[in-house]
Design an enzyme around this catalytic site. Structure first.
Site, short mmCIF file in Angstrom:
data_model
loop_
_atom_site.label_atom_id
_atom_site.label_comp_id
_atom_site.label_asym_id
_atom_site.label_seq_id
_atom_site.Cartn_x
_atom_site.Cartn_y
_atom_site.Cartn_z
N ALA B 55 34.53 33.46 36.74
CA ALA B 55 35.96 33.73 36.55
C ALA B 55 36.38 33.44 35.11
O ALA B 55 37.06 34.27 34.48
CB ALA B 55 36.78 32.89 37.53
N ASN B 82 28.80 26.69 38.69
CA ASN B 82 28.02 27.07 39.87
C ASN B 82 27.50 28.50 39.76
O ASN B 82 26.52 28.85 40.40
CB ASN B 82 28.89 26.99 41.13
N GLY B 88 23.31 35.25 43.40
CA GLY B 88 23.31 36.57 42.77
C GLY B 88 23.73 37.72 43.68
O GLY B 88 23.39 38.87 43.42
N ARG B 333 29.65 31.86 58.21
CA ARG B 333 29.09 30.57 57.82
C ARG B 333 29.65 29.42 58.65
O ARG B 333 28.93 28.48 58.97
CB ARG B 333 29.36 30.33 56.33
N GLU B 469 37.11 29.82 42.13
CA GLU B 469 37.16 28.90 43.28
C GLU B 469 38.34 27.93 43.22
O GLU B 469 38.78 27.42 44.25
CB GLU B 469 35.84 28.14 43.38
#
Lengths: 186, 506
Positions: B55, B82, B88, B333, B469
């Site tokens: 970002a 991170n 990727g 997840r 994030e």
């Protein structure tokens, strides 16, 4: 008595402030300072001079012998001043830092830039890249791109494998005693 | 305290300047007017970016290309956050690679997947922007940055294969291309500069930041204060707080230090909290995602995620206590991580050599076998014995799984069976143990569609943007695999462009 003494002092003072005498004293001082400075300057070139300071002593000792990279530099004939306080300004600055108490004990770890390391190790870098192609990874050619040498290579304490923050590579176990190898397999 | 520090610094600078003058070198003086706080700016740029992950770097590139002068600061000694250690995978809908492989997809379908996984808590306007601009962001990464994407992969919770994986199966492919591009544009990431606080003027506009220059991670006293003026805006792209145990246990008290994290050690929340201190609004802070594909047998993110997530739909995940399946392997997840934690011990993911050779990148497999997190066995009996799985129930469950694979439908948990999956049976069998690790913070700062940070009155905080994030809302309760890269790059680019378009305050 009083008058006499006073008179003598005045005469002496006057004699002292006579331009010629004053100049002579100043010149003598400059000569003494220059000689002392010169001797100091020459003496400071010897690594043993650095060890006269008890704060520097342990760093000197790690250079003089042992398993660390500083000792490897010593073997290659690299002295303290080849890395530290290269310029006269830096030397004077260090003196000022000492006099003003502007330092920490143990000393703050210095981070030498990659350029500084490569000024001697220029050709070694390509060799290092080739020599550390371990298949599973190459610490000199990794996903982190070009990183500073000092993140792994430490001079006066054990070097640390930066990769070990995330990876357990099998080549850690082959590193010599200048490395912190307990990281491996942890 | 700050006044004192500045004075001391000026004093030291005086000495340094005197020294430099002796050497015949001129020193740069501090620039710009003083603020109401009496701050003397040491440096300045139109746009100041905090953080050097996807970002932050995307924002820096766009701001620079829009004509702004740009500074990027990073507290760690290496750039990339991170992002440089991520897997990727770049989720994008309706791409050329999908078309080539006959995958029908659309931004609308991607949005539905995101909302479903996100328990409909997503800020839909922003999730929609991520979906609609994902294809363009991927093409920007390929065509403008020169990043190489080699394969289309599948992540649990998506309706179709839509994650585009870099050639090296690492986000570093994109980060390193971004760093190279920035270098070309004359912008270098300034490492070891830790953001300390925002500086605002009387009207509350963010006009700059204080940083600690020469900061050493973990030593909060290290470094010296430097004040950087942001003439147009600050872009906060400081990432999440997965490694900040104190902060994450405030929001989710279960996530004690007992849980490892896949994140780099610098993924802590102090920058986010500084934004809260100046009145920013936060959202979804307690939705902290655990990676269900992580292994207790290796450090950090490791290789197992790149194994396990590739063979879901091809091999079952087994509870070693019972020998039976317990969850939809292709579920999102959260479903998977929660189910594993409920079992209480690491679970077993098994795949045969047909699936592994087909799905797993050879270098990943090799590295995982080498570090011992991926194991290889010749028989199922051997697997059962090694992991103390009751043999007969295990063999029966494998047979049942194989019947589902044969008919392409899982009657028990509705796992999406891989398109070309075959019944498990070709030795050797590859096995990994799975135990979740703290992976991603869905929560963060509330921003509008221009990436402006909103305050407690729902108004933009002037001069402050956020992306990546550190920004919350896009993913709702659960982020789908590969959408982080899309989110970071889409909103990083928006933040950079918008920040560059601000009217300078000075």
């Amino acid at each position: 008595m009083e008058a006499h003494n006073g008179q003598t002092n005045e005469v002496r003072k006057k004699a002292f402030f006579r331009p010629k005498v004053l100049l002579g004293v100043l010149a003598a001082l400059v000569v003494v300072a220059a000689v002392a400075g010169g001797v100091l300057f020459q003496a400071s070139k010897k690594p043993s001079f650095c060890a006269t300071c008890h704060i520097i002593e342990p760093y000197y000792n790690s250079w003089k012998g042992g398993d660390l990279l500083a000792a490897k530099h010593a073997e290659a004939g690299v002295d303290c001043l080849d890395c530290h306080h290269k310029s006269t300004v830096a030397k004077i600055g260090e003196g000022i830092n000492y006099l003003t108490g502007n330092y920490e004990n143990p000393l703050k770890e210095r981070d030498f830039s990659m350029e500084e390391c490569l000024s001697c190790h220029k050709d070694d870098f390509a060799e290092a890249v080739a020599a550390t192609d371990f298949g599973e990874s190459n610490p000199h050619d990794s996903h982190l791109g070009e990183i500073e040498c000092h993140l792994c290579h430490k001079m006066h304490r054990q070097s640390e494998v930066y990769c070990a923050q995330c990876h357990d590579f099998s080549w850690y176990k082959d590193l010599d005693k200048s490395w912190k190898t307990e990281l491996a397999g942890s | 305290m700050i006044e004192k520090e500045i004075k001391r610094r000026d004093f030291l600078k005086g000495i340094a300047t005197a020294g430099l003058a002796v050497a015949g070198v001129t020193a740069l003086a501090g620039c710009g007017p003083k603020t109401t706080e009496g701050i003397k700016w040491n440096e300045e740029a139109d746009v100041v970016v905090i953080g050097s992950g996807f970002a932050g770097l995307a924002a820096a590139i766009e701001a620079k290309n829009a004509g702004a002068t740009v500074k990027v600061i990073e507290k760690m000694p290496t750039p990339g956050g991170n992002s440089i250690i991520n897997g990727g995978d770049f989720a994008a809908a309706g791409t050329a690679m999908q078309k080539e492989q006959g995958v029908e997809d659309s931004p609308e379908l991607m949005l539905q997947d995101m909302l479903k996984a996100g328990l409909y808590l997503n800020h839909v306007d922003k999730a929609r922007i991520v979906c609609e601009q994902s294809k363009d962001a991927l093409e920007w990464a390929i065509n403008y940055l020169g990043a190489k994407f080699a394969r289309l992969t599948y992540h649990g919770g998506h309706s179709v294969p839509r994650t585009h994986q870099t050639e090296s199966a690492s986000g570093s492919e994109v980060v390193n291309k971004m760093l190279a591009k920035l270098k070309e544009l004359g912008v270098n990431v300034e490492l070891r500069r830790k953001f300390v606080r925002f500086i605002q003027n009387e009207e509350g506009r963010v006009i700059g930041i204080e940083v600690r220059d020469g900061y050493k991670f973990g030593d909060e006293k290290s470094g010296t204060p430097v004040f950087i003026k942001a003439k147009k805006a600050v872009v906060l792209a400081s990432g999440g707080f997965s490694q900040d145990v104190k902060m994450r246990t405030i929001h989710d008290p279960r996530l004690t230090e007992e849980f490892e994290s896949t994140n780099q050690p610098g993924a802590t929340g102090e920058a986010l909290r500084e934004a809260l201190k100046i009145g920013a609004m936060d959202v979804h802070m307690d939705w902290i995602q655990l990676g269900p594909w992580a292994s207790p047998d290796e450090k950090g993110f490791g290789y197992v995620p790149l194994f396990s997530e590739r063979v879901i739909g091809y091999g079952p995940i087994i509870n070693p206590k019972t020998g039976k399946r317990f969850v939809n392997e292709t579920g999102n997840r959260k479903e998977r991580a929660d189910a594993i934690i409920l079992i209480g011990v690491p679970v077993i993911h098994i795949a045969d050599s047909y699936a592994v050779e087909k799905q797993v990148v050879p270098s990943t497999l090799e590295a995982g076998l080498k570090n011992g997190a991926i194991k290889k066995y010749n028989t199922l009996e051997e697997v059962a014995k090694t992991y103390n799985i009751p043999l007969q129930p295990f063999l029966a469950e494998i047979a049942r799984w194989n019947s589902f694979v044969a008919k392409g439908k899982d009657d028990d948990f509705n796992c999406k069976i891989g398109k070309d999956a075959k019944p498990l049976g070709t030795p050797p069998f590859y096995v990994v143990r799975l135990w979740p690790k703290v992976h991603h913070c869905m929560g963060g700062l509330v921003t509008n569609t221009k990436a402006q940070v909103l305050n407690q009155d729902f108004e933009p905080i002037k001069g402050l943007y956020a992306a990546g994030e550190v920004m919350g809302g896009t993913h709702g309760a659960v982020r789908l695999g590969g959408v982080a890269m899309a989110d970071c790059i889409v909103f990083g680019r928006i933040a950079g462009k918008e920040a560059a378009n601000e009217e300078p305050w000075a």
